[in-house]
Design an enzyme around this catalytic site. Structure first.
Site, mmCIF file in Angstrom:
data_model
loop_
_atom_site.group_PDB
_atom_site.id
_atom_site.type_symbol
_atom_site.label_atom_id
_atom_site.label_comp_id
_atom_site.label_asym_id
_atom_site.label_seq_id
_atom_site.Cartn_x
_atom_site.Cartn_y
_atom_site.Cartn_z
ATOM 1 N N SER A 90 7.497 -64.640 -29.709
ATOM 2 C CA SER A 90 5.871 -63.713 -29.685
ATOM 3 C C SER A 90 5.760 -62.841 -29.738
ATOM 4 O O SER A 90 4.920 -61.969 -29.324
ATOM 5 C CB SER A 90 5.167 -64.525 -28.084
ATOM 6 O OG SER A 90 5.847 -63.889 -27.213
ATOM 7 N N ASP A 101 8.535 -64.249 -21.239
ATOM 8 C CA ASP A 101 9.915 -63.616 -21.992
ATOM 9 C C ASP A 101 10.499 -63.080 -23.098
ATOM 10 O O ASP A 101 8.806 -62.762 -24.116
ATOM 11 C CB ASP A 101 11.161 -65.009 -21.915
ATOM 12 C CG ASP A 101 10.466 -66.056 -23.102
ATOM 13 O OD1 ASP A 101 9.967 -66.272 -23.460
ATOM 14 O OD2 ASP A 101 11.026 -66.793 -22.773
ATOM 15 N N ASP A 150 12.193 -62.809 -26.962
ATOM 16 C CA ASP A 150 13.613 -63.757 -27.565
ATOM 17 C C ASP A 150 13.693 -62.086 -28.334
ATOM 18 O O ASP A 150 13.131 -61.844 -28.975
ATOM 19 C CB ASP A 150 13.093 -64.279 -28.918
ATOM 20 C CG ASP A 150 11.948 -65.176 -27.953
ATOM 21 O OD1 ASP A 150 12.497 -65.932 -27.346
ATOM 22 O OD2 ASP A 150 11.143 -66.179 -28.074
ATOM 23 N N ASP A 181 15.974 -63.917 -23.801
ATOM 24 C CA ASP A 181 16.482 -64.945 -24.190
ATOM 25 C C ASP A 181 17.609 -64.244 -25.119
ATOM 26 O O ASP A 181 16.640 -63.744 -26.177
ATOM 27 C CB ASP A 181 15.840 -66.118 -24.846
ATOM 28 C CG ASP A 181 15.524 -66.646 -23.894
ATOM 29 O OD1 ASP A 181 15.870 -66.785 -22.936
ATOM 30 O OD2 ASP A 181 14.982 -68.256 -23.850
ATOM 31 N N LYS A 193 -2.564 -70.997 -28.073
ATOM 32 C CA LYS A 193 -1.237 -71.444 -27.253
ATOM 33 C C LYS A 193 -1.722 -71.217 -25.776
ATOM 34 O O LYS A 193 -1.273 -71.978 -25.367
ATOM 35 C CB LYS A 193 0.002 -69.905 -27.515
ATOM 36 C CG LYS A 193 0.739 -69.532 -28.620
ATOM 37 C CD LYS A 193 1.473 -68.470 -28.601
ATOM 38 C CE LYS A 193 3.061 -68.525 -27.660
ATOM 39 N NZ LYS A 193 3.425 -67.242 -27.466
ATOM 40 N N TYR A 232 2.246 -77.958 -24.317
ATOM 41 C CA TYR A 232 3.641 -76.452 -25.265
ATOM 42 C C TYR A 232 4.022 -76.863 -24.343
ATOM 43 O O TYR A 232 5.055 -76.260 -23.606
ATOM 44 C CB TYR A 232 2.661 -75.476 -24.628
ATOM 45 C CG TYR A 232 3.146 -73.662 -25.211
ATOM 46 C CD1 TYR A 232 2.636 -73.056 -26.207
ATOM 47 C CD2 TYR A 232 4.347 -73.850 -24.953
ATOM 48 C CE1 TYR A 232 3.571 -72.494 -27.022
ATOM 49 C CE2 TYR A 232 4.676 -72.469 -25.642
ATOM 50 C CZ TYR A 232 4.225 -71.779 -26.328
ATOM 51 O OH TYR A 232 4.358 -70.584 -26.823
#
Length: 607
Positions: free
Chosen positions: A100, A111, A113, A166, A227, A236
């Site tokens: 995202s 978070d 990524d 992450d 989303k 989700y």
């Protein structure tokens, strides 16, 4: 003599093709569409889906610091391994984002990524998960550090200055990593292993999506909207068998290709209109699946029997093309299709001025939807152990859904809720997960009959107990909870309905609220579970436990129905035929199962 005007008209290029088919409609917005779009964007802003400038700056600072850390880490390893001074000076690693954040649709508190790309001599197993892990563990800015080396995509999870990260790692075949490395270049996949390919593909897929949509801004707004809707409606979560961020991005991107001139309010409406009628398991694809001499396995049900068992294929656009939604089960697909129908009806009402946008985003009252639930409760000795235990159990919950479907021949359907719950009155570290249970619609049963899934639950618990990093104190309890006995702690303030406030006796299988149980109490609870897993209802059919079977042995023909038939859903503006064509809804004769009418590749399934 032909005029220049008529000549230019005759030479006009055909409409641009997006994806694997022509657009369904080239229509742009009307005045009413523009008004609805303004109302939708106003609602999204008021729902605080956009982060503040301060939080954006904080994320950028965290990413800058993380980039510095991995660069120092690689230089340190290069020096320790005796490489020449010039190579130590040139040694490098880079941090790139995906998900995202890379797509530009992240919200407050989301978070980030991230992927660290390092040189060929820095490996994942020891250098990343041990040495870099130890560096991060000693930093004051880092909290909740959780390595997951055995995941399908190995990852380190942690919070850096309060920002959830992450972090993946990919070691590629270069000795020196350039700052301007092109992740999209296919040569980057040369001589790398499967986990590395999957790690790199997060960035590659995000870049391809943005290249394949007609209008990136409209795509991002629509994706942000969908989303938000999916989270409000409880669908989700990739890990529990629904859809995660990349899945929703691919579904929205396909709608953008179908309607290249539409604005977000139109795209949201078309999203539900198309996917309520999509004939799964026809795949959603943004571009043709390409083979390559690198030899990685790509999604192809004609060649790969395992691909024929996928229920809702949503194919990634970057080589090697994979099904991003292989976790979806028949039960979770049913739940999502039901929610698509509800969303479609509300969007139709919005277009007729019978409803407003907030109606689309109302919370789904999961604990009022079913008469029976399974409660899966986990405990651990401390919070660190609980974090690791939760990650493992959560990743296995999908197997419980599949096992129940298998052992009841699909007549007992499961709806796993993607959120976990905590009873704040209990001091011991714990989480609780819930699944709604109902019999398959249309199945005739005798009153008073019931399912017996005790054997299925025992098998699931046995599988979970095989956790490689199990520690004393980690335990799991599974019990049947009727709706009237759902514990009060699952209802946040403002969402509990009046009928749920009835005074009921606390369920006897609940843990003592005063604290963690002793070993004797745990043994007693396990004994109780053996007798209380039955899922009872005044309309549920009784079935004996079935001995475990190989999940992969289920025939695709028993899972998928390829029968034709016209849809009764009326679609204004675009013709029903167009939407049917996109969704693969047309009747097909036994000798006409090609992809000519949709352009989407159809899985080869024996009928």
């Amino acid at each position: 003599m032909v005029s220049s005007e008529s000549l230019s008209e005759s030479a006009a290029p055909p409409p641009m093709k997006y994806g694997v088919t022509k657009p369904l409609s080239l229509a742009g917005p009307t005045e009413a569409d523009l008004q609805r779009n303004a109302e939708l964007e106003k609602f999204l802003r008021e729902s605080i889906l956009y982060e503040s400038e301060e939080e954006t700056a904080r994320r950028e600072e965290v990413l800058r610091r993380l980039d510095e850390i991995v660069k120092q880490w690689v230089k340190q390893l290069t020096r320790q391994r005796g490489y020449p001074d010039q190579m130590v000076e040139d040694a490098n690693a880079i941090i790139v984002t995906f998900g995202s954040y890379r797509l530009g649709v992240h919200g407050p508190g989301a978070d980030v990524d991230t992927l660290c790309v390092g040189p060929s001599y820095v490996n994942r197993e020891e250098d990343f998960f041990i040495l870099l892990h130890d560096i991060l563990a000693e930093m004051e800015e880092v909290r909740e550090l959780q390595p997951v080396p055995d995941a399908h995509v190995p990852v380190m999870k942690f919070k850096f200055q309060g920002i959830s990260i992450d972090l993946l790692y990919a070691s590629i075949t270069l000795l020196v990593i350039p700052e301007d490395l092109d992740i999209s270049d296919q040569s980057i996949l040369y001589k790398v292993d499967g986990p590395t390919v999957r790690s790199l593909n997060g960035c590659r897929v995000a870049d391809q999506i943005l290249k394949l949509v007609p209008n990136a801004k409209h795509f991002c707004t629509t994706l942000r909207c969908l989303k938000f809707w999916a989270k409000r409606r409880g669908v989700y979560s990739n890990v529990t068998g629904f859809l995660g961020g990349v899945n929703w991005a691919l579904l929205v991107a396909r709608i953008c290709q179908f309607y290249p001139n539409a604005i977000p309010s139109m795209l949201v409406s078309r999203f539900f209109r198309v996917y309520t009628q999509w004939r799964w398991p026809n795949p959603v694809m943004l571009c043709p699946i390409e083979e390559d001499e690198l030899g990685f396995l790509v999604w192809d049900p004609r060649k790969n029997p395992k691909d024929r068992t996928h229920h809702m294929p949503i194919i990634t656009p970057a080589y090697p093309c994979m099904n991003s939604s292989y976790n979806v089960s028949p039960s979770t697909l049913r739940v999502m299709m039901d929610q698509f129908q509800i969303g479609n009806k509300i969007c139709e009402d919005v277009e007729l001025n019978k409803a407003q946008w907030p109606a689309l985003f109302e919370h789904y009252f999961f604990f009022e939807a079913y008469k029976n639930y399974l409660q899966v409760e986990i405990v651990a000795a401390d919070n660190d152990d609980l974090l690791a235990w939760k990650g493992w159990v959560e990743s296995r919950l999908r197997q419980l859904t599949l096992k129940i479907e298998r052992d009841t021949n699909g007549t007992l359907q499961c709806h796993p809720y993607p959120n976990e719950f905590v009873d704040m009155s209990k001091p011991c570290p714990h989480y609780a997960f819930f699944m709604g249970l109902q019999r398959q619609k249309g199945v005739k049963v005798q009153e008073g009959q019931q399912f017996d899934i005790r054997g299925t639950v025992d098998e699931f618990k046995q599988d979970v107990s095989m956790y490689s990093y199990w520690r004393p104190g980690m335990d799991i309890y599974v019990s049947h909870v009727p709706r009237r006995e759902i514990p009060a702690y699952v209802f946040p303030d403002g969402y509990k309905r009046p009928r749920q406030s009835r005074n009921t006796t606390q369920h006897t299988r609940e843990k003592d609220a005063k604290g963690c149980m002793s070993s004797e109490e745990r043994r007693s609870k396990r004994k109780q579970e053996t007798h209380t897993v039955d899922v009872q209802s005044d309309k549920l059919p009784k079935r004996a436990s079935i001995s475990p079977q190989d999940i992969g042995s289920v025939s695709p023909a028993s899972v998928f129905s390829w029968s034709g038939g016209s849809s009764q859903i009326i679609t204004p503006e675009e013709s029903l035929q167009e939407v049917k064509t996109a969704a693969g809804l047309q009747n097909r004769s036994s000798d006409d199962k090609s992809t000519e009418d949709t352009g989407e590749q159809k899985p080869c399934i024996s009928e």
